[in-house]
Design an enzyme around this catalytic site. Structure first.
Site, PDB file in Angstrom:
ATOM      1  N   CYS A  28      45.861  38.260  43.483  1.00 33.94           N
ATOM      2  CA  CYS A  28      44.571  37.456  43.883  1.00 33.94           C
ATOM      3  C   CYS A  28      44.469  36.212  42.789  1.00 33.94           C
ATOM      4  O   CYS A  28      43.269  35.902  42.506  1.00 33.94           O
ATOM      5  CB  CYS A  28      43.499  38.003  44.186  1.00 33.94           C
ATOM      6  N   HIS A  55      40.157  34.829  39.474  1.00 37.74           N
ATOM      7  CA  HIS A  55      40.467  35.402  40.962  1.00 37.74           C
ATOM      8  C   HIS A  55      40.012  34.437  41.912  1.00 37.74           C
ATOM      9  O   HIS A  55      39.310  33.620  41.989  1.00 37.74           O
ATOM     10  CB  HIS A  55      39.542  36.858  41.095  1.00 37.74           C
ATOM     11  N   GLN A 109      35.534  42.660  36.604  1.00 37.61           N
ATOM     12  CA  GLN A 109      36.394  43.124  36.021  1.00 37.61           C
ATOM     13  C   GLN A 109      35.812  44.142  34.590  1.00 37.61           C
ATOM     14  O   GLN A 109      36.646  44.816  34.029  1.00 37.61           O
ATOM     15  CB  GLN A 109      37.638  42.508  35.819  1.00 37.61           C
ATOM     16  N   LYS A 139      33.791  48.517  41.610  1.00 36.64           N
ATOM     17  CA  LYS A 139      34.840  48.649  40.514  1.00 36.64           C
ATOM     18  C   LYS A 139      34.040  49.527  39.369  1.00 36.64           C
ATOM     19  O   LYS A 139      34.474  49.347  38.162  1.00 36.64           O
ATOM     20  CB  LYS A 139      34.839  47.065  40.058  1.00 36.64           C
ATOM     21  N   ASP A 162      31.992  35.825  36.216  1.00 36.53           N
ATOM     22  CA  ASP A 162      32.395  36.914  36.939  1.00 36.53           C
ATOM     23  C   ASP A 162      32.372  38.073  36.107  1.00 36.53           C
ATOM     24  O   ASP A 162      33.531  38.066  35.358  1.00 36.53           O
ATOM     25  CB  ASP A 162      33.346  36.267  37.554  1.00 36.53           C
TER      26      ASP A 162
END
Ligand code: PLP
Length: 408
Positions: free
Chosen positions: A364, A123, A203, A226, A200
């Site tokens: 993104c 991202h 997600q 999220k 990261d």
């Protein structure tokens, strides 16, 4: 589908599912952008604002003390959720801030010419902060390439490593394609080469078990919105042995043990990293949201979402011209596709007229979509969450089919 999974009850927890868009019942398939919020989390949030407002860590009065306890309980909830120690959990306003924090604070340990490896699946939030510090400090930024399937090329990663490599910043799950990276393989190689690792988890956090002890990375980041919590709250997990060396990237109230006219002494971690009034209500709400997820069970969520995704892939792949990117085995709850000669934004708009919310475009992740995959029509991304059901999946496939008939 899992018998343990009470989809009716779960759907009733999310009032937004009862709204209509253009007279059609809402079908929300954009949870990768942000999830809907369960009523019980919002009820607790409004109770905090209506009856429990105070600032934390400062006053002797009861309201402040109660709220300070709730805030620290939220930190404990986060720590338990990712199997971390409490002092390793720093509240930020989101994934983006967490990554910028690490980039700004950790860059001072890199010398000119040091190398950072990221992947082509990232991202923009896990690209731009590294581009910035690379320019500022004369560092070299390298990208792991993708295979034609959209999966990362592990051999390319190993070929990028040199004695100058200092950091690997890698997403666990691609927000654009939904591909889950085998991060443990990357971590093992990075460790052998004394490379620090940032993961990261923005997600992956809502449908995959996150265990920072097992992963054994150095930093892990995610956003509350999220995972059924409000916006404005995120987490930066930092491995305990790095807490002392990490420099706070902003300073102010609430993060010091003493101040005089010329200098200050920092409080202990994690408080030294939380300058100013933190997002108190948002952090406490994140704690409630994590409890909500825990009660359903992450493995149940994972299995349920995968079963929906399997049905979705099956339906879409039967439509003439639809090309799904990324193998089903590597994905849990995201399906992104292209259709030859059709721009994704046209599909998104036609679906919206039918009450179906999906995301279209570059997500993104422009270096991935445009440079790596060579896609100029954007991707249509359907992302599933705990509250979606099979009827919605079938309706969506049907609508995509109708849209394409109109567009061709
Ligand atoms: N990383 C990934 C993988 C994401 O999916 C997102 C948001 O979509 C981000 C980073 C940025 O998160 P936020 O906008 O909450 O800071």
């Amino acid at each position: 589908m899992s018998n343990l999974y009470d989809i009716k009850k779960i759907r009733s927890d999310f009032p937004q599912l009862t709204i209509k868009l253009k007279k059609n019942p809402l079908i929300y398939l954009d949870s990768a952008a942000t999830t809907l919020k369960p009523k019980e989390v919002i009820d607790k949030l409004s109770d905090l604002y209506l009856f429990k407002t105070a600032n934390i860590h400062r006053a002797a009065h009861e309201l402040s003390q109660n709220l300070s306890t709730d805030y620290e309980t939220a930190r404990e909830n986060v720590a338990n959720f990712i199997n971390a120690k409490q002092n390793e959990v720093i509240f930020t306003k989101g994934t983006t801030e967490s990554i910028n924090f690490v980039a700004q604070s950790y860059a001072k340990y890199f010398s000119k010419g040091s190398e950072i490896i990221i992947s082509s699946l990232e991202h923009h939030s896990n690209i731009l902060p590294w581009q910035n510090i690379a320019k500022e400090y004369g560092l070299v930024l390298k990208f792991i390439k993708c295979l034609p399937s959209g999966e990362l090329d592990f051999n390319h990663f190993t070929s990028l490593i040199s004695k100058k490599t200092k950091l690997l910043a890698l997403t666990i799950c691609s927000n654009a394609l939904g591909i889950i990276n085998p991060v443990k393989d990357y971590i093992n190689v990075a460790k052998k080469n004394k490379i620090k690792i940032l993961l990261d988890a923005a997600q992956s956090i809502s449908s995959n078990i996150t265990d920072v002890k097992k992963l054994d990375a150095d930093f892990l980041v995610f956003s509350g919105h999220k995972i059924f919590a409000p916006t404005g709250i995120g987490v930066l997990w930092v491995k305990e042995n790095l807490l002392e060396t990490l420099k706070p990237y902003q300073v102010g109230g609430g993060m010091i043990s003493s101040v005089d006219k010329n200098s200050y002494a920092l409080a202990c971690a994690p408080y030294r990293f939380e300058a100013g009034t933190p997002p108190i209500v948002q952090a406490i709400s994140l704690g409630h949201a994590l409890n909500y997820v825990k009660n359903i069970g992450l493995q149940n969520i994972h299995d349920y979402e995968k079963s929906l995704l399997t049905a979705l892939d099956e339906g879409l792949s039967k439509i003439d011209g639809v090309k799904i990117i990324g193998p089903l085995k590597s994905r849990v709850n995201i399906c992104s596709f292209t259709v030859e000669g059709v721009h994704s934004s046209d599909i998104g708009q036609l679906l919206s007229v039918q009450g179906i919310c999906v995301r279209t475009g570059n997500h993104c992740a422009q270096p991935l979509v445009v440079e790596e995959l060579g896609i100029n029509t954007g991707l249509t991304r359907i992302s599933l969450s705990i509250y979606n059901n099979l009827e919605e999946v079938v309706a969506c496939v049907d609508s995509v089919k109708k849209c394409l008939e109109m567009l061709r």
